[in-house]
Design an enzyme around this catalytic site. Structure first.
Site, PDB file in Angstrom:
ATOM      1  N   ALA B   8       0.854  -1.192   0.000  1.00  0.00           N
ATOM      2  CA  ALA B   8       0.000   0.000   0.000  1.00  0.00           C
ATOM      3  C   ALA B   8       0.881   1.229   0.000  1.00  0.00           C
ATOM      4  O   ALA B   8       1.922   1.255   0.653  1.00  0.00           O
ATOM      5  CB  ALA B   8      -0.899   0.016   1.240  1.00  0.00           C
ATOM      6  N   CYS B   9       0.502   2.241  -0.771  1.00  0.00           N
ATOM      7  CA  CYS B   9       1.225   3.509  -0.757  1.00  0.00           C
ATOM      8  C   CYS B   9       0.204   4.644  -0.693  1.00  0.00           C
ATOM      9  O   CYS B   9      -0.970   4.424  -0.950  1.00  0.00           O
ATOM     10  CB  CYS B   9       2.122   3.653  -1.989  1.00  0.00           C
ATOM     11  SG  CYS B   9       1.242   3.653  -3.562  1.00  0.00           S
ATOM     12  N   PRO B  10       0.652   5.861  -0.320  1.00  0.00           N
ATOM     13  CA  PRO B  10      -0.309   6.945  -0.092  1.00  0.00           C
ATOM     14  C   PRO B  10      -1.189   7.275  -1.300  1.00  0.00           C
ATOM     15  O   PRO B  10      -2.389   7.437  -1.157  1.00  0.00           O
ATOM     16  CB  PRO B  10       0.582   8.130   0.283  1.00  0.00           C
ATOM     17  CG  PRO B  10       1.827   7.514   0.801  1.00  0.00           C
ATOM     18  CD  PRO B  10       2.016   6.245   0.039  1.00  0.00           C
ATOM     19  N   GLY B  12      -1.479   5.336  -4.058  1.00  0.00           N
ATOM     20  CA  GLY B  12      -2.099   4.093  -4.493  1.00  0.00           C
ATOM     21  C   GLY B  12      -2.244   3.972  -5.986  1.00  0.00           C
ATOM     22  O   GLY B  12      -3.121   3.267  -6.487  1.00  0.00           O
ATOM     23  N   THR B  16       2.231   0.812  -5.106  1.00  0.00           N
ATOM     24  CA  THR B  16       1.575  -0.350  -4.531  1.00  0.00           C
ATOM     25  C   THR B  16       1.740  -1.562  -5.447  1.00  0.00           C
ATOM     26  O   THR B  16       2.046  -2.665  -4.994  1.00  0.00           O
ATOM     27  CB  THR B  16       0.069  -0.032  -4.374  1.00  0.00           C
ATOM     28  OG1 THR B  16      -0.054   1.083  -3.513  1.00  0.00           O
ATOM     29  CG2 THR B  16      -0.686  -1.207  -3.792  1.00  0.00           C
TER      30      THR B  16
END
Lengths: 148, 448
Positions: B8-10, B12, B16
């Site tokens: 998950a990344c901020p 997205g 990710t």
């Protein structure tokens, strides 16, 4: 369409990260993907400021969400060894710029972007893009890898 | 060998999926069975089932945002940043095989890359990032209210009164509960939110300010984790844990602890400080100004700040300027002004959200809304608090030295008409802000 032949820029000589982002944003305006350059550039730089989108393997994926984006798009630009403060410290030679509208209701393009991101991890895919001679060949490669 | 991962990344959008691909590829290369759950802008895809988790040998979390980790208790879990997974997925898989077994989610291993960034800091930042919009919205609404006149809000039914209600009880009223709630959320996931926010409100009621709110948030997070660990219900009753047991017991334990343990010391501190100031009133004005500035900048809404402010307003006599009140306001204006200045000059020291909040801080500082500085102080208390206290103290002392006086209790630049010796006063505030900004530039570390 997320990517068309006109969203491909080969052999851009600019060496500065921000200048490349500006150059690509102007191109996005020219081909009608965005309505204004500056707000989009700011969105991309803002994201870049959080941490570099230089993901390694010579690839950068600057991206921004902004209400000046008409519809989601990807621009591809081949550049000449640019310092992008990449995660692995290598210079960048391929830039995928991604623009997404602020108010986005469809998931379709996000899925395509996810797919593109996955393919970028494949060495074979990257080499093919590096070696391509012209825009048509890039389009062929993207088709072959089922991105468009 | 079966390996699971969550990425998950901020934003997205890309990282990710790149991390997911890198991990799958590395695992397949080693001949492992692999499944990766992605939490991007498309939502959760390929979600790990209980069956998956039960059969997994180890789990890699490559997440820059909070993801539910309750489900991995009892498994070997390695937690890293997204970028590390993209950079060296194979290395991760090796490390993950020897990862510690997750006991409860508070004890999950931290990202190896972020050595200086311990879990305390991570929980704090979670609370602070949720709090910033409340501070900015509330502060600006109050500043606009002041623009109609420093006491315009006191007439009920007027626009300034509504603005004050929105900014004061709305934005600022929620500020500390949100801080506490999301610190607890970061520690204990969703069950932490209610006890944390309620604890934050209680911290406000006992006058403990944002420092009290931080205490409430951490307390709530760990109390909820303890409840999850020690209260074992039969399977048929487990459904009532998140809706009944945790919210009720969590909130009661946190709230009562705050009232009984923190409440009386807070009141005592407030009174001791007030008495101490009274004792000083006969002495050196400059020392008094220095102390008042220091105190105004110290806990911003906590017992010490309140005592200093109350001391200042008590010296006001209708129609006459008070040097003490002037020093108090100078000390209260400096923290947000100095921080705002620092975000403009030392961009590298602040994350993007802080740079934006910094601009708002210039407006808040100019309006004597000290609370604007709270997110910065809460995020990095060891470096920010000394900086703003030094600036506040200098402004308070200079204001006294120049003999500036103020005839009203608040309003910032909107009440400059009520200031005597405006030039000296502006110099005092400017010098204090400059000192705060420079100290921040020297003390704070660059953000990565």
């Amino acid at each position: 369409m997320l990517i068309t032949k006109e969203s491909i820029l080969l052999d851009c000589a600019i060496k500065d990260k921000e200048q490349i982002i500006r150059r690509m944003a102007s191109h996005a305006l020219q081909i009608n993907r965005i309505t204004d350059v500056e707000p989009f550039v700011q969105a991309v730089l803002h994201r870049e400021g959080e941490f570099s989108t230089g993901v390694g393997y010579g690839i950068a994926i600057p991206h921004g969400k902004s209400n000046v984006v008409r519809e989601a798009f990807v621009l591809f630009c081949r550049v000449d060894h640019v310092d992008w403060s990449s995660l692995d410290g290598t210079d960048v030679d391929m830039v995928f710029m991604i623009g997404v509208p602020e108010m986005d209701t469809s998931n379709e393009h996000l899925k395509i972007l996810a797919l593109l991101s996955r393919k970028l991890m494949k060495d074979e895919f990257r080499q093919a893009l590096r070696n391509a001679l012209h825009e048509d060949e890039i389009m062929e490669i993207l088709k072959k890898w089922e991105i468009i | 060998m079966k390996v699971l991962a969550v990425t998950a990344c901020p934003t997205g959008i890309a990282h990710t999926y790149m991390a997911a691909e890198a991990i799958s590829e590395a695992a397949q290369k080693k001949g492992y069975e692999v499944k990766v759950e992605t939490r991007g802008s498309v939502g959760v895809e390929n979600e790990l089932s209980h069956e998956d988790i039960k059969n997994a040998d180890f789990i890699v979390l490559a997440c820059d945002t909070a993801v539910p980790t309750d489900r991995f208790v009892g498994k070997k879990v390695l937690s890293v940043s997204v970028s590390e997974a993209i950079k060296d997925a194979e290395g991760l898989l090796l490390k993950a095989q020897n990862a510690p077994v997750m006991k409860s989610q508070t004890q999950s291993s931290e990202p190896e890359e972020n050595k200086g960034q311990n879990s305390f800091y991570k929980h704090l930042m979670s609370g602070v990032s949720f709090m910033i919009p409340f501070v900015v919205a509330g502060g600006i609404a109050i500043a606009i209210s002041f623009a109609f006149g420093y006491d315009a809000f006191q007439t009920p039914g007027t626009l300034p009164a509504y603005l004050m209600a929105i900014g004061g009880s709305g934005g600022f009223g929620l500020m500390v509960p949100i801080l506490a709630g999301y610190i607890a959320y970061s520690i204990a996931d969703r069950p932490g939110l209610a006890p944390g926010m309620i604890g934050g409100v209680v911290a406000g009621q006992i006058g403990a300010g944002f420092l009290g709110g931080m205490v409430a948030g951490f307390l709530a997070g760990y109390v909820v984790n303890a409840i999850k660990k020690y209260i074992k219900l039969p399977k048929s009753l487990q459904g009532i844990m998140p809706v009944l047991i945790i919210p009720v017991f969590g909130s009661l334990i946190v709230g009562l602890l705050l009232f009984y343990v923190l409440g009386s010391p807070m009141a005592a501190i407030n009174k001791a400080v007030a008495d101490f100031l009274m004792g000083l009133s006969g002495g050196s004005a400059i020392v008094l100004g220095l102390l008042l500035g220091l105190m105004m900048a110290f806990d911003m809404g906590g017992p010490i700040n309140k005592a200093a402010y109350a001391f200042g307003t008590a010296t006001l006599v209708a129609g006459q300027g008070s040097a003490v009140m002037a020093a108090v306001m100078a000390g209260g204006m400096v923290p947000p002004l100095g921080i705002g200045l620092a975000t403009l000059v030392f961009k590298k020291k602040f994350i993007a959200a802080e740079q934006e909040a910094g601009k708002a801080n210039l407006v808040l500082g100019a309006s004597f809304i000290t609370e604007g500085a709270i997110p910065f102080a809460a995020a990095d208390p060891l470096h920010v608090m000394p900086s703003i206290m030094a600036g506040g103290a200098l402004a308070g002392a200079l204001s006294m030295a120049f003999g500036a006086t103020l005839a009203v209790p608040h309003g910032g630049i909107f009440v400059l008409f009520a200031v005597e010796n405006i030039i000296g006063y502006v110099i005092a505030i400017g010098a204090g802000s400059l000192v705060t900004a420079v100290l921040l530039g020297v003390l704070k570390k660059d953000v990565a």
